[in-house]
Design a protein around this motif. Structure first.
Motif, PDB file in Angstrom:
ATOM      1  N   GLU A   5       0.829  -1.198   0.000  1.00  0.00           N
ATOM      2  CA  GLU A   5       0.000   0.000   0.000  1.00  0.00           C
ATOM      3  C   GLU A   5       0.866   1.252   0.000  1.00  0.00           C
ATOM      4  O   GLU A   5       0.539   2.248  -0.660  1.00  0.00           O
ATOM      5  N   ARG A   9       0.831   4.259  -2.740  1.00  0.00           N
ATOM      6  CA  ARG A   9       0.663   5.673  -2.407  1.00  0.00           C
ATOM      7  C   ARG A   9       1.784   6.508  -3.026  1.00  0.00           C
ATOM      8  O   ARG A   9       1.550   7.596  -3.551  1.00  0.00           O
ATOM      9  N   ARG A  12       1.116   7.098  -6.609  1.00  0.00           N
ATOM     10  CA  ARG A  12       0.055   8.091  -6.777  1.00  0.00           C
ATOM     11  C   ARG A  12       0.609   9.509  -6.663  1.00  0.00           C
ATOM     12  O   ARG A  12       0.219  10.412  -7.407  1.00  0.00           O
ATOM     13  N   ALA A  20      -4.433  14.223  -4.729  1.00  0.00           N
ATOM     14  CA  ALA A  20      -3.801  13.098  -4.040  1.00  0.00           C
ATOM     15  C   ALA A  20      -2.944  13.593  -2.882  1.00  0.00           C
ATOM     16  O   ALA A  20      -2.910  12.974  -1.806  1.00  0.00           O
ATOM     17  N   LEU A  24      -3.152  12.572   1.099  1.00  0.00           N
ATOM     18  CA  LEU A  24      -2.115  11.718   1.674  1.00  0.00           C
ATOM     19  C   LEU A  24      -1.076  12.445   2.523  1.00  0.00           C
ATOM     20  O   LEU A  24      -0.337  11.797   3.273  1.00  0.00           O
ATOM     21  N   TYR A  96       6.392   7.927   6.145  1.00  0.00           N
ATOM     22  CA  TYR A  96       4.971   7.925   6.494  1.00  0.00           C
ATOM     23  C   TYR A  96       4.829   7.707   7.996  1.00  0.00           C
ATOM     24  O   TYR A  96       5.510   6.851   8.585  1.00  0.00           O
TER      25      TYR A  96
END
Length: 272
Positions: A5, A9, A12, A20, A24, A96
């Motif tokens: 995932e 991301r 993207r 986006a 995010l 992240y």
């Protein structure tokens, strides 16, 4: 968030627009680019608003690390293009962070490198032809259409695919429109209708590209739509749409399309 995932991301963020990033990015995110410098928070969104996106990106030499359960760090080499003659390569890192159950990007940086510099044993990337650019563009459009259909993406994130002004023709007549809130509203209504009649998937079966000149092409897309209908086996309907596409600032933009009588075809198959 698992690594698959996270890499999705990351892709993207290269290929999609400001929508986006709004979805995010953490409000306190910091990014560093040469020669732009350091950007933070709302500055990132402003810098991206209206800027051409990348047509394609290849992420190689991937590494990841989890310092703890709430942090995930990605490191990789990115090879990207905005057009067939403008390669870009960089080593990148992204971090992240998790707050509760939500993951957001808090850091990203790019260190540009010579695009021809490869690891031993790997082949250099070749320049993309117009055919490859358009096929990649419609492949992304197909993916986004299905994500919107599944409510995994806001329809506003797909409007970048259209020119600022466009024309559409069907048996119902000819209309001209603008890429503004009216387009977003129209697309939201269209996808709501698709969900209502049980549309499960939209697939591109084939693509035929007819160049007009160096910047314009006519693209015939053979679509296949799959429906769930009242407990019957999946209903499959094939249809085609002809798109007029312009390469603008290295990125394809749809500025026109011609479609058939979709509602009549649905009625023939007992849909809707």
């Amino acid at each position: 968030m698992d690594e698959q995932e996270a890499w999705e991301r990351e892709r993207r963020l290269w290929l999609e627009g400001a929508g986006a990033y709004q979805q995010l990015l953490d409000d306190e995110c910091l990014m560093a680019f040469a020669p732009v410098g350091i950007l933070g928070g709302v500055e990132i969104i402003r810098a991206l608003d209206g800027a051409p996106r990348w047509l394609d990106v290849e992420m190689t030499e991937r590494r990841s690390a989890r310092p703890n359960d709430s942090l995930l760090v990605l490191a990789y080499r990115a090879d990207a293009r905005r057009d067939a003659h403008d390669p870009y390569a960089a080593y990148c890192t992204s971090t992240y962070s998790r707050t509760g159950e939500v993951w957001r990007l808090v850091q990203h940086q790019q260190t540009p490198i010579d695009p021809s510099a490869r690891q031993p044993g790997t082949a250099p990337r070749q320049g993309n032809s117009m055919d490859e650019i358009l096929r990649s563009f419609f492949k992304r459009y197909e993916s986004m259409a299905n994500r919107v259909l599944a409510r995994e993406m806001d329809v506003a994130e797909t409007t970048y695919a259209f020119a600022s002004d466009f024309i559409a023709a069907s048996p119902a007549g000819v209309m001209a429109g603008k890429n503004d809130q009216s387009l977003k509203a129209s697309m939201e209504k269209g996808y709501a209708r698709y969900r209502e009649i049980g549309t499960r998937e939209l697939k591109i079966r084939d693509l035929k590209i007819t160049p007009i000149d160096a910047l314009h092409s006519l693209v015939r897309v053979d679509w296949r739509s799959v429906y769930e209908a009242d407990g019957r086996p999946d209903v499959v309907i094939d249809f085609e749409v002809h798109y007029l596409v312009q390469l603008r600032n290295g990125e394809p933009k749809i500025f026109g399309w011609v479609s058939g009588d979709e509602e009549a075809v649905l009625r023939e198959h007992g849909i809707g």
